[in-house]
Scaffold this active site. Sequence first.
Site, short mmCIF file in Angstrom:
data_model
loop_
_atom_site.label_atom_id
_atom_site.label_comp_id
_atom_site.label_asym_id
_atom_site.label_seq_id
_atom_site.Cartn_x
_atom_site.Cartn_y
_atom_site.Cartn_z
N ASN A 149 -26.11 -79.61 -3.43
CA ASN A 149 -26.10 -78.43 -2.38
C ASN A 149 -27.23 -77.31 -2.61
OD1 ASN A 149 -24.43 -77.62 -4.79
ND2 ASN A 149 -23.78 -75.80 -4.05
N THR A 227 -13.78 -79.67 -7.55
CA THR A 227 -12.74 -79.93 -8.30
C THR A 227 -12.10 -81.32 -8.14
OG1 THR A 227 -11.96 -77.65 -7.09
CG2 THR A 227 -10.11 -78.52 -8.13
N GLU A 247 -17.96 -76.78 -14.08
CA GLU A 247 -18.10 -75.52 -12.70
C GLU A 247 -17.86 -76.33 -11.28
OE1 GLU A 247 -18.93 -72.53 -12.82
OE2 GLU A 247 -20.03 -73.00 -15.48
N CYS A 281 -21.33 -73.02 -4.05
CA CYS A 281 -19.56 -72.42 -4.72
C CYS A 281 -19.14 -71.12 -3.76
CB CYS A 281 -19.90 -73.34 -5.56
SG CYS A 281 -21.10 -72.42 -6.77
N GLU A 460 -21.57 -71.26 -17.62
CA GLU A 460 -22.84 -71.50 -18.00
C GLU A 460 -23.51 -70.45 -18.61
OE1 GLU A 460 -23.64 -73.68 -14.78
OE2 GLU A 460 -23.19 -75.73 -16.15
P1 NAD Z 1 -18.63 -84.14 -5.91
O1 NAD Z 1 -17.48 -83.75 -6.61
O2 NAD Z 1 -18.47 -84.40 -5.32
O3 NAD Z 1 -19.95 -85.22 -6.48
C1 NAD Z 1 -20.87 -83.83 -7.68
C2 NAD Z 1 -21.70 -84.93 -8.47
O4 NAD Z 1 -20.56 -85.79 -9.48
C3 NAD Z 1 -22.54 -85.87 -7.80
O5 NAD Z 1 -23.40 -86.39 -8.33
C4 NAD Z 1 -21.45 -87.59 -7.62
O6 NAD Z 1 -22.10 -88.10 -7.77
C5 NAD Z 1 -20.92 -87.53 -9.17
N1 NAD Z 1 -19.45 -88.22 -9.25
C6 NAD Z 1 -18.70 -88.00 -7.79
N2 NAD Z 1 -17.59 -88.66 -8.66
C7 NAD Z 1 -17.58 -89.13 -9.97
C8 NAD Z 1 -16.85 -89.20 -11.27
N3 NAD Z 1 -15.94 -89.96 -10.78
N4 NAD Z 1 -17.32 -89.37 -12.18
C9 NAD Z 1 -18.54 -88.54 -12.76
N5 NAD Z 1 -19.68 -88.27 -11.62
C10 NAD Z 1 -18.91 -88.50 -9.69
O7 NAD Z 1 -19.46 -82.49 -5.23
P2 NAD Z 1 -20.49 -82.53 -4.27
O8 NAD Z 1 -19.91 -82.80 -3.15
O9 NAD Z 1 -21.96 -83.17 -4.67
O10 NAD Z 1 -20.75 -80.57 -4.21
C11 NAD Z 1 -19.83 -79.99 -4.24
C12 NAD Z 1 -19.22 -79.35 -4.80
O11 NAD Z 1 -19.54 -78.66 -5.63
C13 NAD Z 1 -18.50 -78.34 -4.07
O12 NAD Z 1 -16.55 -77.85 -4.71
C14 NAD Z 1 -19.08 -76.96 -4.66
O13 NAD Z 1 -18.15 -75.38 -4.61
C15 NAD Z 1 -19.02 -77.75 -6.01
N6 NAD Z 1 -20.26 -76.57 -6.57
C16 NAD Z 1 -19.75 -76.30 -7.63
C17 NAD Z 1 -20.25 -74.67 -8.59
C18 NAD Z 1 -20.45 -74.27 -9.56
O14 NAD Z 1 -21.00 -73.69 -10.33
N7 NAD Z 1 -18.75 -73.36 -10.34
C19 NAD Z 1 -22.24 -75.16 -7.90
C20 NAD Z 1 -22.18 -76.11 -6.79
C21 NAD Z 1 -21.18 -76.38 -5.62
#
Ligand code: NAD
Length: 479
Positions: A149, A227, A247, A281, A460
């Site tokens: 995102n 999550t 996060e 997020c 962070e």
């Molecule tokens: P995601 O969890 O699908 O993927 C995030 C990253 O993790 C990607 O690089 C993905 O390839 C990797 N990943 C996926 N499965 C994995 C596994 N089993 N082991 C290790 N790595 C793995 O999330 P997304 O769809 O890319 O992002 C959207 C989510 O991120 C939303 O829920 C959003 O709220 C959250 N987000 C949180 C923050 C925060 O700071 N709290 C900031 C931005 C986004």
Amino acid sequence: MREVLNQIGGVAQSARDGRFLDVFDPATGETIARVARSGADDVEQAVTAARAAQPAWAALPHSARAAWLTRLADAMDAEAEAFIALEALDTGKPIALIRDIEFPRALANLRFFAAAITQWASESHHGEVGLNYTLRQPLGVVACISPWNLPLYLFSWKIAPALACGNAVVAKPSEITPLSATRLVELASETGLPPGVLNLVHGQGDEAGRALVAHPGVRAVSFTGSTRVGREIGRTCGEQLKKASLELGGKNACIVFADARPEGLAATLLRAGWQNSGQICLCGSRLLVQRSAYEGLREALVEEARNWTVGDPQQPATRMGPLASRAQFDKVQAALDSARQAGARILCGGQAVRPEGRCRNGWFQAPTLIEALPEDSPLHQQEIFGPVIVLQPFEDAEDALRLANGTAYGLSASVFTRDLGTAHDMAARLRAGIVWVNGWMARDLRTPFGGMGDSGIGREGGVESLRFFTEPRNVCLTL
Ligand code: NAD
């Protein structure tokens, strides 16, 4: 077709078995590149390169590592327009959003941690037993895993403190938006950063990401994402007793009291819910409004919503581009369908948008305001990560707190009121890692950032990042 390759030990390379994944422009639905689909072998190679490079990197004075980060920031800045265009192509974000907010923030991340590491002091304790001081040492090889995102913004937010502290990094950006992080790591090599200090492994989360988290040579995992994946990473890190910073998602409430200053309020609330098509997020996807102000604000919001033009992100007038992927588009459509079935009233938006011209096959969703859903409905409870705000009235501060704290998440909240006492009481009792009063998304990089509950574990930002990426060691001089 553009090939987006791993960057290991300063060398661009395909995945060992030559596999690739398609990368799409979400504004058109067209394939724009293919990215390496790495596996455990590639991760192994990256961790080995990082391990070899880390001791010499850690041995540099803080000021020398800071100088490398500053050099990288300068090099990025020198090709700012190219970075902005690349990020826009990959994510479908309106150019102005990247130019005005996200790219400057990515630069600021590098410069901030370059400065921070040179100013950081460790503690000393005396007066009880001897003289104690705390050595803060790098962890070794760390993994930085970021989502789609805010690709450049969150990638730089992780790698900068990790490197500043003297760690070597193996990073995995999202397979959905891998372009800008790749250019940044190429640039690091071009500026002469020692090979192996910053490595990039591309690919699917459940292949490359999972292998990276589980690698015994990785001493800590800094993860931003969903999550569901955060829980899995937490389990793996727990099993291996390695540090994890998680996060995760949010279902953040904006709480508007009847005494809130009306000027610019509707505009701020829509920005909080819809910026980046609601894919932040911190987005305020739940809007709680004190009952006596509810109808007036609802009208103001619907009126203000007319200023949100959806369409081709390359057009300067566009305020909202597409969702970042087909999967995200489908998820938002499904959430809206079930809200409709549950009796939701749609005040504006609610449907997909098909712009004229080159973007007719893109993944666009109209910015949406919804009301009249039961408290426990999924749209009040679950993050959907789209441009959808759900309105709900409340009676008084206790009722607002009950509703705001009534989800499993706990990332951020905004309180709008002119009463300082109310603001302070709410801020102290909201279940959220960040509370804004009369605003949204104002960020001072020195402050702690993170959530509780399903929004994650750890913080962070500022010294919190520096603490995470170092191991404290107590040294006691018994004198
Ligand atoms: P995601 O969890 O699908 O993927 C995030 C990253 O993790 C990607 O690089 C993905 O390839 C990797 N990943 C996926 N499965 C994995 C596994 N089993 N082991 C290790 N790595 C793995 O999330 P997304 O769809 O890319 O992002 C959207 C989510 O991120 C939303 O829920 C959003 O709220 C959250 N987000 C949180 C923050 C925060 O700071 N709290 C900031 C931005 C986004």
